[in-house]
Write a protein that holds these residues in place. Structure first.
Motif, mmCIF file in Angstrom:
data_model
loop_
_atom_site.group_PDB
_atom_site.id
_atom_site.type_symbol
_atom_site.label_atom_id
_atom_site.label_comp_id
_atom_site.label_asym_id
_atom_site.label_seq_id
_atom_site.Cartn_x
_atom_site.Cartn_y
_atom_site.Cartn_z
ATOM 1 N N GLN A 7 45.093 50.660 36.182
ATOM 2 C CA GLN A 7 46.409 50.800 35.566
ATOM 3 C C GLN A 7 47.502 50.896 36.620
ATOM 4 O OE1 GLN A 7 47.342 50.574 32.205
ATOM 5 N NE2 GLN A 7 49.281 50.377 33.307
ATOM 6 N N GLN A 8 47.256 51.656 37.695
ATOM 7 C CA GLN A 8 48.268 51.780 38.741
ATOM 8 C C GLN A 8 48.449 50.462 39.496
ATOM 9 O OE1 GLN A 8 47.525 56.554 39.589
ATOM 10 N NE2 GLN A 8 48.147 55.281 41.306
ATOM 11 N N LEU A 9 47.382 49.682 39.626
ATOM 12 C CA LEU A 9 47.496 48.360 40.243
ATOM 13 C C LEU A 9 48.359 47.446 39.368
ATOM 14 C CD1 LEU A 9 46.657 46.301 42.416
ATOM 15 C CD2 LEU A 9 44.640 45.801 41.027
ATOM 16 N N VAL A 10 48.124 47.453 38.068
ATOM 17 C CA VAL A 10 48.903 46.632 37.138
ATOM 18 C C VAL A 10 50.378 47.046 37.171
ATOM 19 C CG1 VAL A 10 49.291 46.149 34.685
ATOM 20 C CG2 VAL A 10 46.966 46.084 35.631
ATOM 21 N N THR A 11 50.625 48.338 37.218
ATOM 22 C CA THR A 11 52.002 48.836 37.281
ATOM 23 C C THR A 11 52.688 48.374 38.564
ATOM 24 O OG1 THR A 11 51.436 50.785 35.951
ATOM 25 C CG2 THR A 11 53.433 50.912 37.281
ATOM 26 N N ALA A 12 51.968 48.418 39.670
ATOM 27 C CA ALA A 12 52.523 47.960 40.948
ATOM 28 C C ALA A 12 52.822 46.464 40.904
ATOM 29 C CB ALA A 12 51.551 48.272 42.081
ATOM 30 N N TYR A 13 51.946 45.692 40.246
ATOM 31 C CA TYR A 13 52.177 44.251 40.103
ATOM 32 C C TYR A 13 53.463 43.999 39.316
ATOM 33 C CZ TYR A 13 51.705 39.510 38.338
ATOM 34 O OH TYR A 13 51.958 38.209 38.007
ATOM 35 N N GLN A 14 53.631 44.721 38.222
ATOM 36 C CA GLN A 14 54.824 44.542 37.391
ATOM 37 C C GLN A 14 56.086 44.937 38.157
ATOM 38 O OE1 GLN A 14 53.262 47.013 34.200
ATOM 39 N NE2 GLN A 14 53.068 45.226 32.840
ATOM 40 N N ALA A 15 56.009 46.007 38.944
ATOM 41 C CA ALA A 15 57.168 46.444 39.720
ATOM 42 C C ALA A 15 57.553 45.412 40.777
ATOM 43 C CB ALA A 15 56.876 47.789 40.381
ATOM 44 N N ALA A 16 56.545 44.740 41.343
ATOM 45 C CA ALA A 16 56.808 43.742 42.387
ATOM 46 C C ALA A 16 57.566 42.545 41.854
ATOM 47 C CB ALA A 16 55.495 43.296 43.023
ATOM 48 N N LEU A 17 57.473 42.269 40.555
ATOM 49 C CA LEU A 17 58.145 41.104 39.976
ATOM 50 C C LEU A 17 59.662 41.205 40.068
ATOM 51 C CD1 LEU A 17 55.952 40.495 36.778
ATOM 52 C CD2 LEU A 17 55.933 39.215 38.936
ATOM 53 N N SER A 18 60.186 42.402 40.321
ATOM 54 C CA SER A 18 61.621 42.565 40.500
ATOM 55 C C SER A 18 62.088 42.041 41.854
ATOM 56 C CB SER A 18 62.003 44.049 40.377
ATOM 57 O OG SER A 18 61.654 44.571 39.108
ATOM 58 N N PHE A 19 61.136 41.814 42.770
ATOM 59 C CA PHE A 19 61.492 41.427 44.127
ATOM 60 C C PHE A 19 61.051 40.012 44.498
ATOM 61 C CE2 PHE A 19 61.118 46.022 44.013
ATOM 62 C CZ PHE A 19 62.221 46.452 44.744
ATOM 63 N N VAL A 20 60.100 39.478 43.761
ATOM 64 C CA VAL A 20 59.538 38.173 44.122
ATOM 65 C C VAL A 20 59.619 37.221 42.933
ATOM 66 C CG1 VAL A 20 57.949 39.123 45.835
ATOM 67 C CG2 VAL A 20 57.205 38.942 43.454
ATOM 68 N N GLU A 21 59.328 35.947 43.201
ATOM 69 C CA GLU A 21 59.346 34.944 42.145
ATOM 70 C C GLU A 21 58.143 35.109 41.213
ATOM 71 O OE1 GLU A 21 59.873 30.934 43.534
ATOM 72 O OE2 GLU A 21 60.972 31.607 45.311
ATOM 73 N N GLN A 22 58.271 34.546 40.037
ATOM 74 C CA GLN A 22 57.130 34.532 39.123
ATOM 75 C C GLN A 22 55.986 33.742 39.761
ATOM 76 O OE1 GLN A 22 56.299 35.762 36.101
ATOM 77 N NE2 GLN A 22 58.180 36.974 35.925
ATOM 78 N N PRO A 23 54.768 34.249 39.667
ATOM 79 C CA PRO A 23 53.649 33.524 40.281
ATOM 80 C C PRO A 23 53.347 32.224 39.554
ATOM 81 C CG PRO A 23 52.835 35.369 38.974
ATOM 82 C CD PRO A 23 54.336 35.490 39.004
ATOM 83 N N ILE A 24 52.728 31.308 40.262
ATOM 84 C CA ILE A 24 52.295 30.049 39.679
ATOM 85 C C ILE A 24 51.086 30.274 38.777
ATOM 86 C CG2 ILE A 24 51.360 27.756 40.233
ATOM 87 C CD1 ILE A 24 52.878 27.986 42.915
ATOM 88 N N LEU A 25 50.264 31.232 39.172
ATOM 89 C CA LEU A 25 49.042 31.553 38.421
ATOM 90 C C LEU A 25 48.695 33.005 38.652
ATOM 91 C CD1 LEU A 25 46.436 30.466 36.853
ATOM 92 C CD2 LEU A 25 45.387 30.328 39.122
ATOM 93 N N ASN A 26 48.262 33.681 37.602
ATOM 94 C CA ASN A 26 47.732 35.038 37.738
ATOM 95 C C ASN A 26 46.547 35.171 36.787
ATOM 96 O OD1 ASN A 26 47.866 37.574 39.026
ATOM 97 N ND2 ASN A 26 48.754 38.503 37.207
ATOM 98 N N VAL A 27 45.362 35.371 37.354
ATOM 99 C CA VAL A 27 44.132 35.454 36.573
ATOM 100 C C VAL A 27 43.433 36.755 36.918
ATOM 101 C CG1 VAL A 27 41.957 34.324 35.984
ATOM 102 C CG2 VAL A 27 43.898 32.954 36.703
ATOM 103 N N ASP A 28 42.860 37.426 35.924
ATOM 104 C CA ASP A 28 42.112 38.639 36.228
ATOM 105 C C ASP A 28 40.772 38.659 35.512
ATOM 106 O OD1 ASP A 28 42.788 39.366 33.625
ATOM 107 O OD2 ASP A 28 43.886 41.169 34.172
#
Length: 358
Positions: free
Chosen positions: A300-321
């Motif tokens: 959950q904390q990893l997912v939260t960190a990923y979402q927070a990073a989207l404020s600083f970087v472009e949308q990824p081309i692909l994200n698979v989990d």
């Protein structure tokens, strides 16, 4: 092709009592992060595990050795069986002199040198084809920069004697750290002599072994364009598939026989980015605190960190989990094979689109 194209690999993996990467005192390596002590596994340790995994999957890897000259001698004599040792060593020394790599009195390099089988074979072929002519320094350099094995292309090579032979690493591997605080534990052990007389008491040996258990956050990235420059498009895409698989499934073998601690990841997320790699360790700067296990909260904390990073970087081309009960930020895969297939398909599409001629 765009200037930036990166692959991020994130792994959450719980490991039981273990000591997979030791310091100079024999204790598990640690790091201070977020004000608390974390379990740590060095990047060097995990990269070696990846290279061993490549070998197990019959992926061609290089030789990290001081005996590169001996390998070349053997390759020369394989091509020319009648070549005696003295003449073979003369040719080998000529090659290494032109490459500006020094050999000691035992015909070894002063430091470990990573060379691929293809480089050794092509060097031997070049020397054999030009046995009656003067060898060319530029040609030797070209051979030692080309024909790269996947581990050489990913992890690079530093040659102190001749920086012209350096290979820039296409991959970066972070030190794995626990998502939570760890407290060192100690195993007190004894061993008895099977042939000890019945009237004797006491152990034949005793000692202590430090260990810990941890839920680790593991991260690596790949500069796709750099890997393509090292290997070519097709080999690079194949290499990325093999690297992701090896990174996800491998584990360093320290004290493996003592603890049998080989586990599989609990969660994997791979992200293809058009701008910059992003290590999400900041999601664990506030250590996970739980009395019912660390995995679920770590994900959950990893997912939260990923979402927070989207404020600083472009949308990824692909994200698979893979491994989430209900994926919140990525396209879910049903297996590691499925994850790799999605990644390879998107990589192939992106590379072809950016070439503009496929």
């Amino acid at each position: 092709m765009t200037n930036n194209l990166y692959l991020d690999i994130h792994v959450i993996q719980t490991v039981p009592s273990s000591n997979i990467n030791r310091d100079d005192t024999g204790a598990p390596k640690t790091a201070l992060y977020g004000g608390v002590t974390r379990a740590r596994v060095s990047s060097q340790s995990w990269k070696r595990a990846v290279r061993q995994s490549f070998k197990d999957d019959t992926v061609t890897v290089g030789f990290r050795t001081k005996a590169a000259a001996q390998l070349l001698k053997q390759a020369l004599q394989k091509l020319t069986p009648e070549l005696n040792d003295d003449d073979a060593w003369k040719q080998v020394n000529a090659v290494f002199k032109l490459a500006s790599v020094k050999l000691d009195k035992d015909e070894e390099t002063s430091a470990l040198l990573l060379v691929s089988p293809g480089q050794i074979d092509q060097l031997a072929q070049y020397v054999t084809d030009n046995a009656d002519e003067e060898l060319d320094k530029k040609a030797i350099k070209a051979v030692l920069k080309g024909n790269q094995s996947i581990d050489l292309a990913l992890f690079g090579r530093m040659v102190a004697d001749n920086p012209e032979l350096n290979v820039d690493a296409a991959a970066q591997v972070a030190h794995a750290i626990s998502t939570h605080e760890v407290v060192p534990e100690f195993d007190y052990f004894t061993a008895l002599d099977d042939l000890q007389p019945e009237d004797s008491t006491g152990a034949a040996m005793l000692g202590t072994l430090e260990f810990n258990s941890a839920t680790l956050y593991r991260y690596a990235n790949v500069n796709i364009n750099e890997l393509i420059a090292n290997l070519g498009e097709t080999a690079a895409i194949d290499g990325i598939r093999e690297f992701v698989k090896a990174f996800v499934l491998s584990m360093p073998t320290g004290k493996q026989n003592t603890f049998a601690n080989k586990t599989l990841p609990n969660y994997v997320m791979v992200t293809l980015r058009p701008d910059t790699p992003v290590n999400l360790v900041s999601g664990f700067e506030d250590p996970v605190a739980s009395k019912t296990g660390y995995v679920k909260q770590s994900v959950q904390q990893l997912v939260t960190a990923y979402q927070a990073a989207l404020s600083f970087v472009e949308q990824p081309i692909l994200n698979v989990d893979l491994g989430a009960d209900e994926s919140q930020v990525a396209t879910p895969a049903d297996s590691l094979t499925g994850l790799l297939e999605q990644l390879v398909a998107k990589l192939t599409e992106v590379v072809k689109d950016e070439d503009g001629n496929d």
